[in-house]
Design a protein around this motif. Structure first.
Motif, mmCIF file in Angstrom:
data_model
loop_
_atom_site.group_PDB
_atom_site.id
_atom_site.type_symbol
_atom_site.label_atom_id
_atom_site.label_comp_id
_atom_site.label_asym_id
_atom_site.label_seq_id
_atom_site.Cartn_x
_atom_site.Cartn_y
_atom_site.Cartn_z
ATOM 1 N N VAL A 23 0.848 -1.189 0.000
ATOM 2 C CA VAL A 23 0.000 0.000 0.000
ATOM 3 C C VAL A 23 0.884 1.239 0.000
ATOM 4 O O VAL A 23 1.791 1.359 0.837
ATOM 5 C CB VAL A 23 -0.919 0.019 1.235
ATOM 6 C CG1 VAL A 23 -1.771 1.290 1.243
ATOM 7 C CG2 VAL A 23 -1.797 -1.213 1.271
ATOM 8 N N SER A 24 0.628 2.126 -0.921
ATOM 9 C CA SER A 24 1.362 3.385 -0.948
ATOM 10 C C SER A 24 0.381 4.540 -0.782
ATOM 11 O O SER A 24 -0.784 4.432 -1.128
ATOM 12 C CB SER A 24 2.136 3.539 -2.257
ATOM 13 O OG SER A 24 1.248 3.508 -3.353
ATOM 14 N N SER A 26 -0.836 7.941 1.912
ATOM 15 C CA SER A 26 -1.110 8.191 3.319
ATOM 16 C C SER A 26 -2.449 7.580 3.700
ATOM 17 O O SER A 26 -3.469 7.865 3.084
ATOM 18 C CB SER A 26 -1.141 9.702 3.559
ATOM 19 O OG SER A 26 -1.444 9.983 4.912
ATOM 20 N N ARG A 29 -4.181 5.080 10.412
ATOM 21 C CA ARG A 29 -3.478 3.956 11.014
ATOM 22 C C ARG A 29 -4.386 2.766 11.314
ATOM 23 O O ARG A 29 -3.908 1.649 11.447
ATOM 24 C CB ARG A 29 -2.776 4.413 12.291
ATOM 25 C CG ARG A 29 -3.717 4.979 13.338
ATOM 26 C CD ARG A 29 -2.944 5.500 14.559
ATOM 27 N NE ARG A 29 -3.840 6.106 15.528
ATOM 28 C CZ ARG A 29 -4.508 5.414 16.432
ATOM 29 N NH1 ARG A 29 -4.352 4.103 16.498
ATOM 30 N NH2 ARG A 29 -5.313 6.025 17.287
ATOM 31 N N SER A 52 -4.872 -3.645 11.174
ATOM 32 C CA SER A 52 -3.722 -2.904 11.684
ATOM 33 C C SER A 52 -3.485 -3.195 13.160
ATOM 34 O O SER A 52 -2.394 -2.968 13.670
ATOM 35 C CB SER A 52 -3.948 -1.406 11.483
ATOM 36 O OG SER A 52 -5.188 -1.010 12.044
ATOM 37 N N ARG A 70 1.218 -9.228 8.164
ATOM 38 C CA ARG A 70 1.512 -7.830 7.813
ATOM 39 C C ARG A 70 2.922 -7.503 8.253
ATOM 40 O O ARG A 70 3.425 -8.042 9.245
ATOM 41 C CB ARG A 70 0.540 -6.868 8.515
ATOM 42 C CG ARG A 70 -0.845 -6.870 7.974
ATOM 43 C CD ARG A 70 -1.749 -5.888 8.657
ATOM 44 N NE ARG A 70 -1.454 -4.505 8.275
ATOM 45 C CZ ARG A 70 -2.380 -3.577 8.094
ATOM 46 N NH1 ARG A 70 -3.662 -3.894 8.236
ATOM 47 N NH2 ARG A 70 -2.047 -2.340 7.785
ATOM 48 N N ASN A 75 2.208 -1.542 6.114
ATOM 49 C CA ASN A 75 1.827 -1.109 4.786
ATOM 50 C C ASN A 75 1.900 -2.191 3.725
ATOM 51 O O ASN A 75 1.722 -1.907 2.543
ATOM 52 C CB ASN A 75 2.711 0.060 4.359
ATOM 53 C CG ASN A 75 2.421 1.296 5.181
ATOM 54 O OD1 ASN A 75 1.344 1.437 5.739
ATOM 55 N ND2 ASN A 75 3.381 2.184 5.256
ATOM 56 N N SER A 76 2.182 -3.401 4.133
ATOM 57 C CA SER A 76 2.140 -4.491 3.169
ATOM 58 C C SER A 76 1.642 -5.747 3.849
ATOM 59 O O SER A 76 1.816 -5.936 5.054
ATOM 60 C CB SER A 76 3.503 -4.730 2.521
ATOM 61 O OG SER A 76 4.406 -5.267 3.447
#
Length: 114
Positions: A23-24, A26, A29, A52, A70, A75-76
């Motif tokens: 994931v790229s 912003s 959270r 998350s 994760r 983010n991945s």
């Protein structure tokens, strides 16, 4: 926000593949990243998800064979698929759910030959 999926391919029954979704951009959270699969003529179906907060889930049909994880930055997500069967053949998509919005990556083909 963009999702990039990697790792599909062709494998024999009993083999393994690893799918990654990066994931790229912003993002808030608190989110959930999931993997879905879709076969022609059918709706996309959930395969596994990772929040998350560290909660992971895989559907019963792949439990014991697939594992989702994760990275520390969150983010991945990686979907490790073992003991693949022909019925796992599908296009796999990753999905991000964040603040009631969803984002989808492009699909990656997984083909399992018998």
């Amino acid at each position: 926000v963009q999702l990039q999926a990697y790792g599909g391919g062709l494998v024999q029954a009993g083999g393994s593949l690893r799918l990654s979704c990066a994931v790229s951009g912003s993002i808030f959270r608190i989110n959930v990243i999931s993997w879905y699969h879709q076969v022609p003529g059918k709706q996309r179906e959930l395969v596994a998800s990772a929040s998350s907060g560290g909660v992971t889930n895989v559907v019963d049909s792949v439990k014991g064979r697939f594992t989702i994880s994760r990275d520390n930055a969150g983010n991945s997500v990686t979907l490790q698929m073992n003991s693949l069967q022909p019925e796992d053949t599908a296009v796999y998509y990753c999905r991000l759910l964040v603040t009631r919005r969803e984002y989808w990556g492009h699909g990656t083909q997984v083909t399992v030959s018998s």
